[in-house]
Design an enzyme around this catalytic site. Structure first.
Site, PDB file in Angstrom:
ATOM      1  CB  SER A 257       1.807   3.228  -8.011  1.00 20.15           C
ATOM      2  OG  SER A 257       1.978   3.482  -9.334  1.00 20.15           O
TER       3      SER A 257
ATOM      4  CE  LYS B 132       3.715   7.217  -9.304  1.00 25.10           C
ATOM      5  NZ  LYS B 132       3.288   6.188  -8.647  1.00 25.10           N
TER       6      LYS B 132
END
Length: 772
Positions: A676, A719
């Site tokens: 990511s 996140k």
């Protein structure tokens, strides 16, 4: 020819050794041996008998026959059916084979007659003779096979003859007999014989002791059997029932009262008949009794009544757990359908999430809400299939598997059965326990579950199975297919605050038996405790820290005679010491080559700044910060994309020839991996090569392709929380993750500006500061 030399036929013996003065008959079947016998009968009826070294050899050669043997007189020959001859011989003296005269059609050899070498020391010889006689007497008494008086008579006054006669009666190995035969020195022969006799006497004594012990045990069992039979006869005469009959009647009464299914009742009555015939004191009786106890202890038709009141169930779940809405909703749905139809089988749920988020404890709360019995079985480290399915009754100490044991423990056929840590199972040569769970966790099959020990169908269809796991990766696909997966994500700081305030503090004060009015926590202290002394997805560490603060507060109250205390941020600092965790804070100014990324860890979300520096060089790409293989590949893919599209971003097309790039991901000591960070790396490289600054208030996440597409990632909720905590107000996410925004708490979502990107151009446009 010399006087002590003879030429006579030879017969090699297999497994037999003949001594001088020994009379023995044996069968001869080999053609050469029969011809040697016939030749001996035609001459002086003398023959040389020597043992073969290996009895298996059919046609022995010179090296296969011992040189020392016995010269014998043939006393009688008798022909038997099948070309076999039985011969009776008497040993005369020892002989040494000197030379083979003929080998065909039979063996003829030259023999040196060996006379006994008499003892030099008469007293020593006499002592040896007496010791041999005494030991041989002991041997004959212990063996019981030969009467000593038939062997040792007064005419055996010669030490040599005594030793040979005694040797002939001993049951010895071929090697030992050959040693005695080769000892023509009488003193040496007597010493060897005494040593062998002493060893044999010791062995016979040991055999007799073992035999006596075994006989005593057998006698005791027989005695007990006869006494019991006599007791039965006496009780019958007196009209009294014996214990066996009472036990049989007791079992029969239990079976009739137990409301067992028809096949189970038939099996129980069959085993009861076997118990009656085998006797309760036999080993088989004990096995049958244990089996019957298991059948009678299982809840074949006993079940608890479900609480179908949805409001009450919801209230119980909300009271005991904060959050976990997906799990609570699924249980309420099950109850609603069950109330309407009353025929729905229990779902098989798998709660997946990081440690400490309440997977195991919510299962117990569900059992309380449904009014069901709760059974927990930990599968961590289980590697034997028999742990699940049980052992066959034929094995010693066999017991049912842990599923049946759990049902016995529940005393209900519809408990809530928690299979904890299903992802921690392993397998070895004893089978794979995951395969045994396939039938149990299949609603179409588990109504006829068969344990190896019981060998009876047990209905598990009314059981509500809940499994827990930290990861789905290690669960076999067929097993995963049978379960309904519910992901339990980590808690946000807001959720942890409510859990700590409403549950943990109350729980710990109750454990320490402290009045809630005496110790109170300020909201700021709870947030401070969460942010600076714990870093986890769950609340286990938070629970420990809360308990530590309460203990230290109690100690302070007693030391300073305080009646109550309020826990503030300063109190937390003084009790727990310096802050353990300090979260990254976004820079206050825009910088070239520095981009704030977002990462997911086992402890929740975190920010991940990525730095890129450009130096004069030859086109090298340096990667540091303990990056994993996937992250290194993302960096290389990003580098190739920037090189292919340099003209779009105002970058020198020849930078790959004259510039070196160094990508670094702090903290250097912490291993990092995952796909990511692709968009973050490209943004940092474009910024560094074009010398344009990146906005300090922007964080981003997403995987990248060589064509610039932005691919989806996982852990968006965690996140986002990390970005908010770091002071970020704008977050760039992949377009395919737009559907996950509903999972983010409103308190966080309202304070973040989300930019949806499906290609890298949107990311760069949103993150890089335009030149004035």
């Amino acid at each position: 020819m010399d006087k002590d030399m003879k030429v006579i036929p030879l017969i090699p013996l297999r497994g037999i050794t003949i001594f001088p003065y020994m009379v023995l008959h044996f069968d001869v079947g080999r053609e050469k041996s029969i011809l040697a016998l016939e030749e001996a009968m035609l001459s002086d009826q003398k023959i040389f008998l020597a043992a073969q070294k290996e009895a298996k050899i059919e046609e022995p050669d010179e090296d296969d026959i011992f040189n020392i043997g016995t010269i014998c007189n043939i006393k009688q020959i008798l022909k038997l059916p099948g070309d076999t001859v039985r011969v009776l011989v008497e040993g005369e003296s020892r002989g040494r084979l000197k030379e083979y005269i003929e080998k065909e059609p039979f063996l003829k050899v030259k023999i040196e007659v060996l006379e006994d070498k008499e003892c030099v020391e008469s007293q020593k010889c006499e002592a040896l003779v007496r010791s041999v006689k005494k030991s041989f007497e002991q041997y004959t008494k212990l063996s019981g096979s030969i009467p000593v008086e038939t062997v040792i008579t007064d005419d055996l006054d010669s030490p040599g003859r005594l030793s040979d006669v005694v040797s002939s009666y001993l049951m010895l190995k071929q090697e030992s007999k050959q040693e005695l035969l080769e000892a023509y020195d009488v003193e040496e022969r007597l010493e060897k014989l005494l040593e062998i006799l002493t060893n044999e006497v010791d062995i016979l004594k040991l055999e007799r002791n073992i035999g006596a012990k075994v006989k005593n045990k057998i006698d005791k069992v027989q005695k007990e059997y006869y006494l019991r039979e006599q007791l039965k006869a006496i009780q019958e005469e007196l009209g009294e029932e014996d214990e066996d009959k009472k036990e049989i009647a007791k079992y029969k009464n239990k079976i009739n009262k137990a409301r067992l299914p028809k096949p189970v009742k038939e099996k129980a009555l069959y085993e009861l008949d076997r118990l009656k015939n085998s006797g309760s004191y036999s080993a088989e009786g004990g096995v049958i009794r244990t089996y019957l106890d298991w059948i009678l202890d299982l809840p074949w038709n006993t079940e608890t009544k479900d609480n179908l009141d949805i409001k009450t169930a919801r209230a119980v779940l909300e009271k005991e757990h904060y959050g976990l809405e997906d799990v609570k909703d699924r249980i309420i749905e099950y109850l609603a359908v069950r109330k309407m139809s009353n025929s729905l089988r229990g779902p098989i749920l798998c709660l997946v999430g990081p440690p400490g988020v309440g997977k195991t404890s919510i299962a117990r709360s569900i059992a309380n809400a449904l009014n069901r019995k709760f059974v927990r079985m930990s599968l961590g480290g289980v590697r034997d299939e028999a742990e699940i399915r049980g052992h066959r009754k034929t094995y010693v100490g066999a017991i049912p598997g842990r599923i049946i044991y759990g049902m016995k423990q529940a005393k209900s056929k519809n408990p809530l059965f928690l299979l904890d840590e299903i992802d921690k199972m392993s397998n070895d040569f004893r089978g794979n326990p995951a395969d045994a769970l396939l039938e149990i966790l299949d609603a179409e099959q588990n109504n006829t579950y068969r344990d190896h020990y019981l060998e009876l169908d047990f209905d598990l269809s009314n059981v509500l199975f809940i499994t827990t796991a930290n990861s789905l990766e290690t669960i076999p696909r067929p097993l995963l297919d049978r379960m309904e997966i519910i992901e339990v994500s980590g808690y946000t700081s807001e959720e942890k605050f409510h859990i700590c305030k409403d549950h943990l503090i109350t729980k710990k004060l109750k454990e320490h038996e402290i009045d809630e009015e005496k110790i109170k926590f300020s909201d700021a202290s709870i947030y401070y405790l969460i942010d600076h002394y714990t870093r986890e997805s769950g609340v286990r560490s938070l629970e420990r820290k809360t308990s530590s603060v309460i203990r230290k507060a109690v100690a302070e109250m007693l030391e300073k005679d305080k009646k109550n205390i309020i826990i503030t941020v300063n109190k937390v600092k003084s009790y727990l010491g310096p802050e353990i965790y300090i979260y990254d804070k976004a820079d206050k100014e825009d910088k070239v080559g520095v981009v704030m990324g977002m990462a997911w860890t086992g402890y929740g979300g975190d920010t991940l700044p990525i730095e890129v520096t450009v130096m004069p060089g030859t086109g090298k790409l340096e990667l540091t910060g303990q990056l994993g293989d996937v992250m290194k590949e993302s960096a290389k893919a990003g580098y190739s994309y920037v090189r292919a599209n340099a003209y779009k971003y105002g970058i020198d097309k020849e930078f790959y020839k004259n510039k070196d790039l160094h990508i670094h991901v702090p903290e250097g000591a912490v291993p990092k991996d995952g796909p990511s960070a692709g968009v973050t790396m490209i943004t940092a490289m474009v910024s560094a090569l074009s010398e344009k600054k990146v906005k300090h208030n922007v964080a981003m996440t997403g995987e990248i392709t060589l064509t610039g597409r932005v691919l989806p990632i996982g852990g968006l909720k965690e996140k986002s929380l990390a970005a908010y905590r770091a002071g970020i107000d704008t977050v760039i996410i992949p377009k395919d993750n737009e559907k996950d925004l509903f999972k983010i708490p409103k308190t966080i979502k309202s304070k973040l500006n989300y930019i949806i990107a499906d290609n890298i151009d949107i990311v760069l446009k949103s993150a890089i500061v335009k030149n004035d």
